[in-house]
Design a protein around this motif. Structure first.
Motif, PDB file in Angstrom:
ATOM      1  N   GLN A 175     -79.108  -8.187  17.071  1.00  0.00           N
ATOM      2  CA  GLN A 175     -79.660  -7.225  16.125  1.00  0.00           C
ATOM      3  C   GLN A 175     -81.130  -6.908  16.408  1.00  0.00           C
ATOM      4  N   TYR A 197     -64.224  -4.436  18.578  1.00  0.00           N
ATOM      5  CA  TYR A 197     -65.135  -3.303  18.525  1.00  0.00           C
ATOM      6  C   TYR A 197     -64.388  -2.043  18.984  1.00  0.00           C
ATOM      7  N   SER A 199     -74.284  -2.661  15.568  1.00  0.00           N
ATOM      8  CA  SER A 199     -74.275  -1.982  14.278  1.00  0.00           C
ATOM      9  C   SER A 199     -74.417  -2.985  13.143  1.00  0.00           C
ATOM     10  N   ALA A 200     -74.926  -2.500  12.023  1.00  0.00           N
ATOM     11  CA  ALA A 200     -75.143  -3.357  10.854  1.00  0.00           C
ATOM     12  C   ALA A 200     -73.839  -3.980  10.365  1.00  0.00           C
ATOM     13  N   LYS A 201     -72.721  -3.270  10.592  1.00  0.00           N
ATOM     14  CA  LYS A 201     -71.417  -3.766  10.158  1.00  0.00           C
ATOM     15  C   LYS A 201     -71.112  -5.132  10.754  1.00  0.00           C
ATOM     16  N   TYR A 202     -71.566  -5.348  12.000  1.00  0.00           N
ATOM     17  CA  TYR A 202     -71.248  -6.594  12.693  1.00  0.00           C
ATOM     18  C   TYR A 202     -72.415  -7.584  12.708  1.00  0.00           C
ATOM     19  N   ASP A 250     -70.708  -0.864  19.555  1.00  0.00           N
ATOM     20  CA  ASP A 250     -70.649  -1.187  18.133  1.00  0.00           C
ATOM     21  C   ASP A 250     -71.233  -2.548  17.803  1.00  0.00           C
TER      22      ASP A 250
END
Length: 469
Positions: A424, A162, A170-173, A167
């Motif tokens: 999430q 990260y 975040s949607a990325k992870y 981070d």
């Protein structure tokens, strides 16, 4: 005001949570009115109370235990100040170090711990030098050269990094918000490596921990810096000094049973029948314990779900003093790392190198197994294992403290962990303000680690209130 701005500015200076909540009876008004009620006299609560009192607010702190400190607890015995909770003050703990200086509390090294590690695998004691070629080493490939205690961090270290700890939500992870066991299996980690990692993982289990959470905590550890210390005389001196600075606003043995977020006030009732009201309230109670409080408030569905589903890591410890009259000078001073109910044993030595104090630190599934037993049985199991692998210590140690954080009513675990899917869904709502209710504690602050996160969360909650009153 954004969180970073808030922190920057400050640094310079049974829960009934059904979808509709419950309708608890309102009780008659009384004279116990203050500006802010803080629930919990741990690091977060005391930090909030101290800040708000300095701002001129009338503050009341309600602590369920008979002592302040929460999950900070120093065991003072036989000349040793051992930490059962809140072990170390990292170099990155800027606010805690600042407060310690203000309170006149010197920092010292963690203690004279043994430098060597020895391993107990499948009942056999194995030195670090023996491990790569030992018959009990069932690891594959390059892992055979890796010590059991290093497997976990080696595997995590090969994963994504990260840029910032924040981070992780975040949607990325989002694809990382799966069980750590599943994540490791995707990385082709062997069954034996998984078994050894499971033995002492800082979580309930590999299956119950989100990989996103594990990688987040690794990123925090990397930015925390080396050279951790503690308060001279034990970290409990820190929370006691914080409580002293708040004065008679701290009330112990106050077990909160009801919290009502009424139209104009927050009303709090304790099990002893005492009742209080305030303009706003800061709740620092771990969500694991908050589940037992009747919470009648217009709280978001997401927050209620986070409270209801919160998981806290089981940690059990047994502390041993070594009889100073015994001839232990020839005993090998090593730390043990085991794959059994002894967990890890941290050995403290005196200036001559002789053993003086031992702490068995048990996590995860092993801790859960011990926690199901009466305390005396759990202690006996750990003591028998200790004497098996430190045979020279038989009859030369004294149990001075047993600590089961999972069995403590007001903690029910050592610290929060997030299960698969919860990073999430839950993390974004842990610190959200709900009406007149504010939330603080290590479970609500994710830019810092350990005790520093609790302190920062307390400052953040206090700032939220000062902006609204």
């Amino acid at each position: 005001m954004h969180r970073r701005q808030i922190i920057k500015g400050l640094a310079a200076s049974s829960l009934f949570v059904g979808a509709g909540g419950i309708v608890a009876p309102l009780w008659a008004a009384n004279d116990n009115n203050v500006d802010i009620i803080v629930i919990g006299a741990g690091l977060a609560g005391l930090t909030s109370a101290r800040y708000l009192k300095e701002q001129g607010y009338k503050v009341l702190v309600l602590e369920a235990r008979e002592r302040v400190g929460g999950r900070i607890r120093t065991v003072n015995s036989h000349g040793i100040n051992a930490e059962a909770g809140g072990l170390q003050i990292g170099q990155g703990y800027g606010m805690m170090r600042t407060y310690a200086q203000q309170l006149g509390l010197p920092l010292v090294s963690l203690g004279n711990y043994a430098k060597q590690n020895t391993f107990v695998i499948n009942g056999q004691r194995i030195s670090a030098a023996e491990w790569p070629t030992h018959p009990q080493n069932k690891l594959l490939g390059d892992d055979k050269k890796t010590l059991p205690s290093s497997l976990y961090y080696k595997a995590l270290g090969q994963g994504p990094k990260y840029a910032l700890p924040s981070d992780w939500t975040s949607a990325k992870y989002a694809p990382l918000d799966i069980s750590l066991k599943e994540y490791f299996q995707q990385q082709n980690i062997s069954v034996e490596a998984l078994r050894l990692m499971e033995a002492n993982v800082n979580a309930s289990s590999l299956q119950e921990l989100s990989a996103a959470d594990a990688l987040y905590r690794l990123s925090l550890a990397k930015i925390g810096g080396r050279g951790a210390q503690k308060i001279q005389g034990g970290n409990s001196r820190f929370t006691q000094a914080m409580a002293d600075s708040v004065g008679d606003a701290v009330h112990t043995n106050k077990v909160v049973s009801h919290i009502i977020n009424a139209a104009k006030t927050v009303r709090v009732r304790c099990e002893d029948g005492s009742e209080y009201s305030a303009k706003r309230c800061i709740i620092t109670t771990p969500f694991s314990a908050l589940k037992e409080v009747a919470l009648n408030s217009d709280i978001s569905v997401q927050k209620r779900r986070a409270i209801k589903e919160a998981v806290y890591t089981p940690v059990t410890q047994v502390h041993f003093a070594v009889n100073q009259q015994a001839d232990v000078s020839m005993l090998e001073a090593t730390n043990l790392w085991t794959d059994n109910t002894l967990g890890r044993v941290f050995s403290q030595v005196d200036q001559s190198g002789s053993l003086t104090y031992l702490t068995s630190w048990v996590n995860g599934q092993q801790a859960k197994a011990l926690d199901k037993l009466p305390a005396n049985q759990a202690i006996s199991i750990v003591n028998n294992a200790l004497e098996t692998y430190y045979p020279g210590l038989k009859g030369k140690t004294e149990v001075v403290h047993h600590q089961s954080w999972a069995n403590e009513r007001f903690s029910k675990g050592a610290y929060i962990q997030f299960s698969p899917g919860q990073v999430q869904t839950h993390v974004p709502h842990m610190a959200s303000v709900e009406g007149k209710l504010h939330f603080a504690g290590e479970h609500t602050e994710f830019m810092y680690s350990g005790m520093e996160s609790a302190i920062i969360s307390g400052l953040r909650a206090a700032q939220e209130i000062s902006e609204r009153l």
